[in-house]
Scaffold this motif. Sequence first.
Motif, mmCIF file in Angstrom:
data_model
loop_
_atom_site.group_PDB
_atom_site.id
_atom_site.type_symbol
_atom_site.label_atom_id
_atom_site.label_comp_id
_atom_site.label_asym_id
_atom_site.label_seq_id
_atom_site.Cartn_x
_atom_site.Cartn_y
_atom_site.Cartn_z
ATOM 1 N N ALA A 59 7.832 0.027 0.078
ATOM 2 C CA ALA A 59 6.942 1.064 0.606
ATOM 3 C C ALA A 59 5.850 1.403 -0.398
ATOM 4 C CB ALA A 59 7.747 2.306 0.968
ATOM 5 N N GLY A 60 6.198 1.379 -1.708
ATOM 6 C CA GLY A 60 5.186 1.641 -2.738
ATOM 7 C C GLY A 60 4.102 0.576 -2.751
ATOM 8 N N VAL A 61 4.509 -0.687 -2.580
ATOM 9 C CA VAL A 61 3.520 -1.764 -2.540
ATOM 10 C C VAL A 61 2.581 -1.584 -1.344
ATOM 11 C CG1 VAL A 61 3.197 -4.245 -2.245
ATOM 12 C CG2 VAL A 61 4.989 -3.392 -3.761
ATOM 13 N N PHE A 62 3.176 -1.310 -0.178
ATOM 14 C CA PHE A 62 2.336 -1.113 1.009
ATOM 15 C C PHE A 62 1.491 0.162 0.870
ATOM 16 C CE2 PHE A 62 5.525 -3.932 3.059
ATOM 17 C CZ PHE A 62 4.648 -4.882 3.538
ATOM 18 N N ARG A 63 2.063 1.170 0.191
ATOM 19 C CA ARG A 63 1.308 2.403 0.004
ATOM 20 C C ARG A 63 0.094 2.149 -0.878
ATOM 21 N NH1 ARG A 63 5.116 5.018 -2.198
ATOM 22 N NH2 ARG A 63 6.166 5.493 -0.237
ATOM 23 N N ALA A 66 -2.404 0.275 1.227
ATOM 24 C CA ALA A 66 -3.074 1.157 2.182
ATOM 25 C C ALA A 66 -4.104 2.039 1.481
ATOM 26 C CB ALA A 66 -2.044 2.011 2.905
ATOM 27 N N LEU A 67 -3.775 2.501 0.262
ATOM 28 C CA LEU A 67 -4.713 3.340 -0.476
ATOM 29 C C LEU A 67 -5.961 2.562 -0.860
ATOM 30 C CD1 LEU A 67 -5.316 6.053 -1.849
ATOM 31 C CD2 LEU A 67 -4.071 5.217 -3.870
ATOM 32 N N VAL A 68 -5.778 1.349 -1.338
ATOM 33 C CA VAL A 68 -6.923 0.505 -1.701
ATOM 34 C C VAL A 68 -7.804 0.252 -0.476
ATOM 35 C CG1 VAL A 68 -7.600 -1.811 -2.463
ATOM 36 C CG2 VAL A 68 -5.801 -0.572 -3.678
ATOM 37 N N LEU A 69 -7.160 -0.085 0.642
ATOM 38 C CA LEU A 69 -7.921 -0.375 1.855
ATOM 39 C C LEU A 69 -8.653 0.871 2.351
ATOM 40 C CD1 LEU A 69 -5.330 -2.622 3.755
ATOM 41 C CD2 LEU A 69 -7.449 -3.367 2.641
ATOM 42 N N SER A 70 -8.018 2.038 2.290
ATOM 43 C CA SER A 70 -8.667 3.268 2.723
ATOM 44 C C SER A 70 -9.881 3.582 1.858
ATOM 45 C CB SER A 70 -7.678 4.438 2.671
ATOM 46 O OG SER A 70 -6.616 4.234 3.564
ATOM 47 N N VAL A 166 -2.477 -8.157 3.709
ATOM 48 C CA VAL A 166 -2.263 -6.868 4.362
ATOM 49 C C VAL A 166 -3.642 -6.334 4.732
ATOM 50 C CG1 VAL A 166 -1.338 -4.542 4.133
ATOM 51 C CG2 VAL A 166 -0.179 -6.453 3.021
ATOM 52 N N SER A 167 -3.831 -6.046 6.014
ATOM 53 C CA SER A 167 -5.193 -5.738 6.487
ATOM 54 C C SER A 167 -5.231 -4.423 7.249
ATOM 55 C CB SER A 167 -5.700 -6.866 7.390
ATOM 56 O OG SER A 167 -4.868 -6.997 8.534
ATOM 57 N N MET A 168 -6.495 -3.917 7.395
ATOM 58 C CA MET A 168 -6.758 -2.688 8.135
ATOM 59 C C MET A 168 -8.133 -2.827 8.781
ATOM 60 S SD MET A 168 -6.960 1.220 6.695
ATOM 61 C CE MET A 168 -5.270 1.208 6.132
ATOM 62 N N ALA A 169 -8.294 -2.314 9.965
ATOM 63 C CA ALA A 169 -9.575 -2.421 10.676
ATOM 64 C C ALA A 169 -10.541 -1.333 10.214
ATOM 65 C CB ALA A 169 -9.343 -2.316 12.166
ATOM 66 N N HIS A 170 -11.812 -1.698 10.082
ATOM 67 C CA HIS A 170 -12.883 -0.730 9.794
ATOM 68 C C HIS A 170 -13.742 -0.649 11.048
ATOM 69 C CE1 HIS A 170 -15.880 1.595 7.742
ATOM 70 N NE2 HIS A 170 -16.835 0.664 7.975
ATOM 71 N N ARG A 264 14.506 -0.336 7.595
ATOM 72 C CA ARG A 264 13.152 -0.454 8.143
ATOM 73 C C ARG A 264 12.280 0.597 7.474
ATOM 74 N NH1 ARG A 264 11.239 -0.861 14.423
ATOM 75 N NH2 ARG A 264 8.984 -0.779 14.015
ATOM 76 N N LEU A 265 11.115 0.166 6.946
ATOM 77 C CA LEU A 265 10.230 1.093 6.261
ATOM 78 C C LEU A 265 9.684 2.097 7.272
ATOM 79 C CD1 LEU A 265 8.311 -1.296 3.851
ATOM 80 C CD2 LEU A 265 10.568 -0.263 3.624
ATOM 81 N N ALA A 266 9.718 3.369 6.870
ATOM 82 C CA ALA A 266 9.385 4.434 7.817
ATOM 83 C C ALA A 266 7.930 4.377 8.277
ATOM 84 C CB ALA A 266 9.688 5.793 7.186
ATOM 85 N N ASP A 267 6.995 4.113 7.344
ATOM 86 C CA ASP A 267 5.567 4.218 7.676
ATOM 87 C C ASP A 267 4.866 2.877 7.753
ATOM 88 O OD1 ASP A 267 5.760 7.026 7.648
ATOM 89 O OD2 ASP A 267 5.612 7.024 5.455
ATOM 90 N N TYR A 268 5.618 1.799 7.532
ATOM 91 C CA TYR A 268 4.962 0.489 7.476
ATOM 92 C C TYR A 268 5.771 -0.519 8.297
ATOM 93 C CZ TYR A 268 2.759 2.942 3.663
ATOM 94 O OH TYR A 268 2.093 3.880 2.915
#
Length: 556
Positions: A59-63, A66-70, A166-170, A264-268
């Motif tokens: 979760a820390g890795v995904f967090r 997510a922070l970098v992408l945001s 790991v991706s995020m839409a803009h 299962r990761l709660a937020d990811y």
Amino acid sequence: MGRPISLRASAAVVAMGLLVVLFIVATFSAMAWQRQQDLLREREASNERLADTLAEHAAGVFRQSALVLSMMGERLEREQSAKPLPAHDPAFRTFMAALLKQAPMVAAARVITPDGAYLHSHPELPPQGVSVGDRDYVLAHRQGGTGLFPGKPIVSRVNGRLVLPVSMAHRDSDGRLMAVLAVMIQLDDINALFESIRQKPNGTIALFGTDGTLLARGPVDEGLVGKDFSQGPLFRDHLSKAATGSYTKVVATDGKLRQASYRRLADYPAVVSVSTLYDDTMAEWRSYATTLAVIALPLILATAAITWALHRQLVERERFERLLARRTSDLELANEELRHMAEISAHHLQEPLRTILSYAQLLVRKAGAGETGGLEEYLGFIRSGTERMKAQLDALQRYLGVEQCRPHQPVSLPRLLAETVELLAPRLESTGAAITSGPLPEIMGDRQHLAGLFHHMVSAILERRRPERRQTIAVSATREADMWHLVVSADNTDADFGEGETSFPLLGAGSSGDGGRGPTLSLALCRKIAQMHGGRLWAETTGDGESRLHVMLPAE
């Protein structure tokens, strides 16, 4: 109510020894079973603790991602609101470089146009014309996906290293896709971490996407990374029911029976799974069970040796007691014979002797007086008394002629009965009598005496048969503790053998000469044979002409 079952001391010792052995086996088996359950629970608890730790780490890795992408999205939106940024803008690359320093697990960052072209990239610049429009992490957002999306692990076209995108839409305010923001997580670092903390030698740690794709694994197996395991027991049977849990099943990754725990990761959209080989736990348990067996075996052998020694001593004591009982029985029989002799001498032999003396005196008087009338009659009475005395003396001689038992040997009672039937066949045929038999045992005894026992009992019954009706004689045997209970029953008899343990005297009062072969003598002989074997004989009259002779004989 049946007779209570008595257990000999030697048999009781064997039974007690068996109970002690069973107690030892049951106790050590329970200890082994309890240890097995403890080991399984300990391994499950260990897997769950490790799964919790890894879930936090993942979760820390995904967090971080997510922070970098945001932050990339915010900077991109701010810059583009002023003026469009040129591709591979140096200032934006400098910004991405500063971000990556704060996220050590992130190896690279990308800004990709909706059609798959690289807009910004750090630390590598992609070759001219390279497109990633076919990548799942781009297609997912192009098709309307929202939130953080982990794609399938890939070999980067930029640096040739295995990475996890790991991706995020803009999107703009109207929801239109403006760019796909992606970071590349270095899988070598994650796989190395998994390898360092997994249970050795056969434990595994795996990171899955929620669609069942294997994202990372320790030990590393590049042939499995990226494969779909959505039909395995984790996704098919467990994850659909609970977000966390443990199970023991054959897993899909290597086809082996494993103890597994998952989170299962709660937020990811990812699942962490920790498993250990079931056989490793059982190998540890087998080592413990072997130690218990090494401890238990001497106890069992010692118990068996002590039981055997006590059994042998008690068998010898029981053999001596049986010998003593037999000697006592012989002494009682000898005393009873002396009593019979005294009774016969005092009563039965006196009666014919008085007859002879009385008529001899009458004969002498008549002969002295010269009278001849009635002499033949007196001589007849004298002759009759003489014959009765002779018959009684013959019976006494036959009774005293029964010798003590020879050493006992196995005797088949069915064979003895068959020999008795064959020997009495002429009498049975002439009288119309029949002999039937149920199952008979083999016992220890004097074969000659036991043959005589059957012969005399059947003869005594045949002597008292009613001539006008057919007679059936039945022989049966049942086991009662350490004795065999033989019953010889007959219908159509005119003799009342009495009830209970009768004395079966050699001669009755006023016995007539029957050649010393009457039923009274036969049963007296049977009684003596039974007593010499340590048993007893008694009779039972049931009425309607049915009589039963009961014989108890030791089974051994």
